[in-house]
Design an enzyme around this catalytic site. Sequence first.
Site, PDB file in Angstrom:
ATOM      1  N   SER A  22       0.712  -1.494   0.101  1.00  0.00           N
ATOM      2  CA  SER A  22      -0.357  -0.203   0.236  1.00  0.00           C
ATOM      3  C   SER A  22       0.902   1.182   0.480  1.00  0.00           C
ATOM      4  O   SER A  22       1.696   1.430   0.548  1.00  0.00           O
ATOM      5  CB  SER A  22      -1.093  -0.107   1.453  1.00  0.00           C
ATOM      6  OG  SER A  22      -1.301   1.416   0.942  1.00  0.00           O
ATOM      7  N   HIS A  35      -1.710  -1.601  -4.223  1.00  0.00           N
ATOM      8  CA  HIS A  35      -2.619  -0.580  -2.749  1.00  0.00           C
ATOM      9  C   HIS A  35      -2.692   0.503  -3.196  1.00  0.00           C
ATOM     10  O   HIS A  35      -1.428   1.043  -3.130  1.00  0.00           O
ATOM     11  CB  HIS A  35      -3.155  -1.347  -2.151  1.00  0.00           C
ATOM     12  CG  HIS A  35      -4.167  -1.042  -1.079  1.00  0.00           C
ATOM     13  ND1 HIS A  35      -5.417  -2.313  -1.875  1.00  0.00           N
ATOM     14  CD2 HIS A  35      -4.627  -0.566  -0.332  1.00  0.00           C
ATOM     15  CE1 HIS A  35      -6.253  -1.440  -0.571  1.00  0.00           C
ATOM     16  NE2 HIS A  35      -6.126  -0.592   0.287  1.00  0.00           N
ATOM     17  N   ASP A  61      -4.494   3.956  -2.105  1.00  0.00           N
ATOM     18  CA  ASP A  61      -5.628   4.565  -0.671  1.00  0.00           C
ATOM     19  C   ASP A  61      -6.422   6.019  -1.202  1.00  0.00           C
ATOM     20  O   ASP A  61      -5.764   6.715  -1.677  1.00  0.00           O
ATOM     21  CB  ASP A  61      -4.904   4.503   0.699  1.00  0.00           C
ATOM     22  CG  ASP A  61      -4.980   3.029   1.094  1.00  0.00           C
ATOM     23  OD1 ASP A  61      -5.836   2.064   0.664  1.00  0.00           O
ATOM     24  OD2 ASP A  61      -4.298   2.964   1.618  1.00  0.00           O
ATOM     25  N   MET A  68      -8.740   8.441  -0.308  1.00  0.00           N
ATOM     26  CA  MET A  68      -9.663   9.494   0.619  1.00  0.00           C
ATOM     27  C   MET A  68      -9.834  10.544   0.592  1.00  0.00           C
ATOM     28  O   MET A  68      -8.931  11.049  -0.316  1.00  0.00           O
ATOM     29  CB  MET A  68      -8.197   9.351   2.228  1.00  0.00           C
ATOM     30  CG  MET A  68      -7.943   8.038   2.104  1.00  0.00           C
ATOM     31  SD  MET A  68      -7.205   8.262   4.204  1.00  0.00           S
ATOM     32  CE  MET A  68      -6.436   6.443   4.038  1.00  0.00           C
ATOM     33  N   HIS A 100      -8.428   0.967  -3.924  1.00  0.00           N
ATOM     34  CA  HIS A 100      -9.280   1.003  -2.449  1.00  0.00           C
ATOM     35  C   HIS A 100     -10.558   2.891  -2.253  1.00  0.00           C
ATOM     36  O   HIS A 100     -10.077   3.459  -2.053  1.00  0.00           O
ATOM     37  CB  HIS A 100      -8.646   1.077  -0.757  1.00  0.00           C
ATOM     38  CG  HIS A 100      -9.177   1.117  -0.151  1.00  0.00           C
ATOM     39  ND1 HIS A 100      -8.794   0.842   1.102  1.00  0.00           N
ATOM     40  CD2 HIS A 100     -10.916   1.188   0.571  1.00  0.00           C
ATOM     41  CE1 HIS A 100      -9.487   0.601   2.727  1.00  0.00           C
ATOM     42  NE2 HIS A 100     -11.286   0.603   1.731  1.00  0.00           N
ATOM     43  N   MET A 147     -12.017   5.207  -0.492  1.00  0.00           N
ATOM     44  CA  MET A 147     -12.639   5.817   0.758  1.00  0.00           C
ATOM     45  C   MET A 147     -13.194   6.547   0.864  1.00  0.00           C
ATOM     46  O   MET A 147     -12.760   7.898   1.304  1.00  0.00           O
ATOM     47  CB  MET A 147     -11.625   5.781   2.130  1.00  0.00           C
ATOM     48  CG  MET A 147     -11.003   4.066   2.748  1.00  0.00           C
ATOM     49  SD  MET A 147      -9.646   4.317   2.886  1.00  0.00           S
ATOM     50  CE  MET A 147      -8.451   4.107   2.257  1.00  0.00           C
ATOM     51  N   MET A 182     -11.707  -4.865   5.820  1.00  0.00           N
ATOM     52  CA  MET A 182     -10.514  -3.344   6.785  1.00  0.00           C
ATOM     53  C   MET A 182     -10.184  -3.586   8.377  1.00  0.00           C
ATOM     54  O   MET A 182     -11.491  -4.357   9.674  1.00  0.00           O
ATOM     55  CB  MET A 182     -11.345  -2.015   7.185  1.00  0.00           C
ATOM     56  CG  MET A 182     -11.196  -1.362   5.834  1.00  0.00           C
ATOM     57  SD  MET A 182      -9.802  -1.492   4.964  1.00  0.00           S
ATOM     58  CE  MET A 182      -9.182  -0.700   6.323  1.00  0.00           C
ATOM     59  N   GLY A 201      -8.401   4.996   7.075  1.00  0.00           N
ATOM     60  CA  GLY A 201      -7.989   6.554   7.640  1.00  0.00           C
ATOM     61  C   GLY A 201      -6.493   6.770   7.227  1.00  0.00           C
ATOM     62  O   GLY A 201      -5.599   7.515   7.098  1.00  0.00           O
ATOM     63  N   PHE A 202      -6.048   5.718   8.177  1.00  0.00           N
ATOM     64  CA  PHE A 202      -4.459   6.027   8.566  1.00  0.00           C
ATOM     65  C   PHE A 202      -3.847   4.886   8.631  1.00  0.00           C
ATOM     66  O   PHE A 202      -4.311   3.826   9.060  1.00  0.00           O
ATOM     67  CB  PHE A 202      -4.400   6.808   9.908  1.00  0.00           C
ATOM     68  CG  PHE A 202      -5.096   8.157  10.028  1.00  0.00           C
ATOM     69  CD1 PHE A 202      -4.208   9.113  10.003  1.00  0.00           C
ATOM     70  CD2 PHE A 202      -6.842   7.916  10.376  1.00  0.00           C
ATOM     71  CE1 PHE A 202      -5.049  10.374   9.988  1.00  0.00           C
ATOM     72  CE2 PHE A 202      -6.822   9.434  10.274  1.00  0.00           C
ATOM     73  CZ  PHE A 202      -6.744  10.697  10.287  1.00  0.00           C
ATOM     74  N   GLY A 203      -2.382   5.000   8.320  1.00  0.00           N
ATOM     75  CA  GLY A 203      -1.632   4.063   7.971  1.00  0.00           C
ATOM     76  C   GLY A 203      -0.971   3.620   9.678  1.00  0.00           C
ATOM     77  O   GLY A 203      -1.621   4.056  10.451  1.00  0.00           O
ATOM     78  N   GLY A 204      -0.564   2.548   9.748  1.00  0.00           N
ATOM     79  CA  GLY A 204       0.617   2.184  10.565  1.00  0.00           C
ATOM     80  C   GLY A 204      -0.582   2.268  12.394  1.00  0.00           C
ATOM     81  O   GLY A 204      -0.036   2.001  13.424  1.00  0.00           O
ATOM     82  N   ASP A 218      -7.295  -5.488   5.188  1.00  0.00           N
ATOM     83  CA  ASP A 218      -5.702  -4.348   4.810  1.00  0.00           C
ATOM     84  C   ASP A 218      -6.160  -3.678   6.299  1.00  0.00           C
ATOM     85  O   ASP A 218      -6.842  -3.375   7.042  1.00  0.00           O
ATOM     86  CB  ASP A 218      -7.269  -3.367   4.245  1.00  0.00           C
ATOM     87  CG  ASP A 218      -5.991  -2.071   3.836  1.00  0.00           C
ATOM     88  OD1 ASP A 218      -5.266  -2.198   3.751  1.00  0.00           O
ATOM     89  OD2 ASP A 218      -6.471  -0.850   2.619  1.00  0.00           O
ATOM     90  N   GLY A 268      -2.387  -3.094   9.413  1.00  0.00           N
ATOM     91  CA  GLY A 268      -2.058  -3.273  10.277  1.00  0.00           C
ATOM     92  C   GLY A 268      -1.088  -5.074  10.684  1.00  0.00           C
ATOM     93  O   GLY A 268      -1.211  -5.398  11.365  1.00  0.00           O
ATOM     94  N   GLY A 299       0.941  -1.818   4.261  1.00  0.00           N
ATOM     95  CA  GLY A 299       1.824  -0.356   3.739  1.00  0.00           C
ATOM     96  C   GLY A 299       3.386  -0.653   5.095  1.00  0.00           C
ATOM     97  O   GLY A 299       4.439  -0.140   4.587  1.00  0.00           O
TER      98      GLY A 299
HETATM   99  C1  DX5 Z   1      -5.667   2.238   6.144  1.00  0.00           C
HETATM  100  C2  DX5 Z   1      -5.997   2.556   4.360  1.00  0.00           C
HETATM  101  C3  DX5 Z   1      -4.478   0.474   3.890  1.00  0.00           C
HETATM  102  C4  DX5 Z   1      -3.269   1.435   4.782  1.00  0.00           C
HETATM  103  C5  DX5 Z   1      -2.717   0.102   5.785  1.00  0.00           C
HETATM  104  O1  DX5 Z   1      -7.572   2.707   5.755  1.00  0.00           O
HETATM  105  O2  DX5 Z   1      -6.712   1.708   4.139  1.00  0.00           O
HETATM  106  O3  DX5 Z   1      -4.840   1.062   3.126  1.00  0.00           O
HETATM  107  O4  DX5 Z   1      -2.196   1.737   4.542  1.00  0.00           O
HETATM  108  O5  DX5 Z   1      -1.739   0.593   6.205  1.00  0.00           O
HETATM  109  P1  DX5 Z   1      -0.851   0.072   7.692  1.00  0.00           P
HETATM  110  O6  DX5 Z   1       0.117  -1.444   6.681  1.00  0.00           O
HETATM  111  O7  DX5 Z   1       0.536   0.959   7.538  1.00  0.00           O
HETATM  112  O8  DX5 Z   1      -1.681  -0.354   7.843  1.00  0.00           O
HETATM  113 ZN    ZN Z   2      -6.736   1.092   1.969  1.00  0.00          ZN
END
Ligand code: DX5
Ligand code: ZN
Length: 224
Positions: A7, A32, A34, A36, A65, A67, A136, A141-144, A174, A176, A196
């Site tokens: 991602s 992937h 994202d 938003m 994806h 969102m 999900m 909304g956020f990575g990590g 998708d 974590g 990601g």
């Molecule tokens: C979150 C995104 C994910 C995100 C996952 O809203 O849809 O695709 O990139 O990131 P990690 O792998 O850091 O959880």
């Molecule tokens: Zn995603």
Amino acid sequence: MVQIVPSILAADFARLGEEIERVEQAGATLLHVDIMDGHFVPNLTVGPPVVRSIRNITKLTLDVHLMISDPDKYAPMFIEAGADQISVHQEACPHLDGTLRAILERGIPAGVVINPATPVELLENVLGLVNHVLVMSVNPGFGGQKFIPQSLEKVRALVRRRRELGLKYWIEIDGGIEADNAGEIVRAGCDWLVSGTAVFRSGDTAAAFRRLREIAREAAGDRL
Ligand code: DX5
Ligand code: ZN
């Protein structure tokens, strides 16, 4: 086939081309992306011009994806920009069947996404339409963020339903995903693992991608 799907949300956007090349050379087949809108989720990312630029520099399958609150309005622009497949959130689509069919009519596979609080049962009437179901495993909304373990039960339910109905959709997850949970996720029956942070923020993108793929393939065993 079990796949690790990088991602780009966690990539260095100032060097996006190089980042994508790294995962492509490491053997990724899907990428992937994202999208938003600051409305459906409390964050903003990129729009069709960036997808078009990515399209121009890679042969990877662009797994877009959405969102966003109004996929009916914007999905055509992302298809036009070069998306290979698009997934829309069940929670954002009051006319989900129609939204998925509109994507299919434009000639690309459609996927449906559910948030952590949305039960799999709500997808019952569209499972026959979709190419993939995206679970999900964090709130989008956020990575990590930290993986929500209850997502595994949804993956198992989707595997069961796929068998019972004789369908062929892929099951994607998708949020974590990292080396510590990838094996368990694949054993639950997941086909595509989006990652990601664990790939792009690892210090060695190619090695992290390959390591995750090795864990996933080992866990898949005969399912490969
Ligand atoms: C979150 C995104 C994910 C995100 C996952 O809203 O849809 O695709 O990139 O990131 P990690 O792998 O850091 O959880
Ligand atoms: Zn995603």
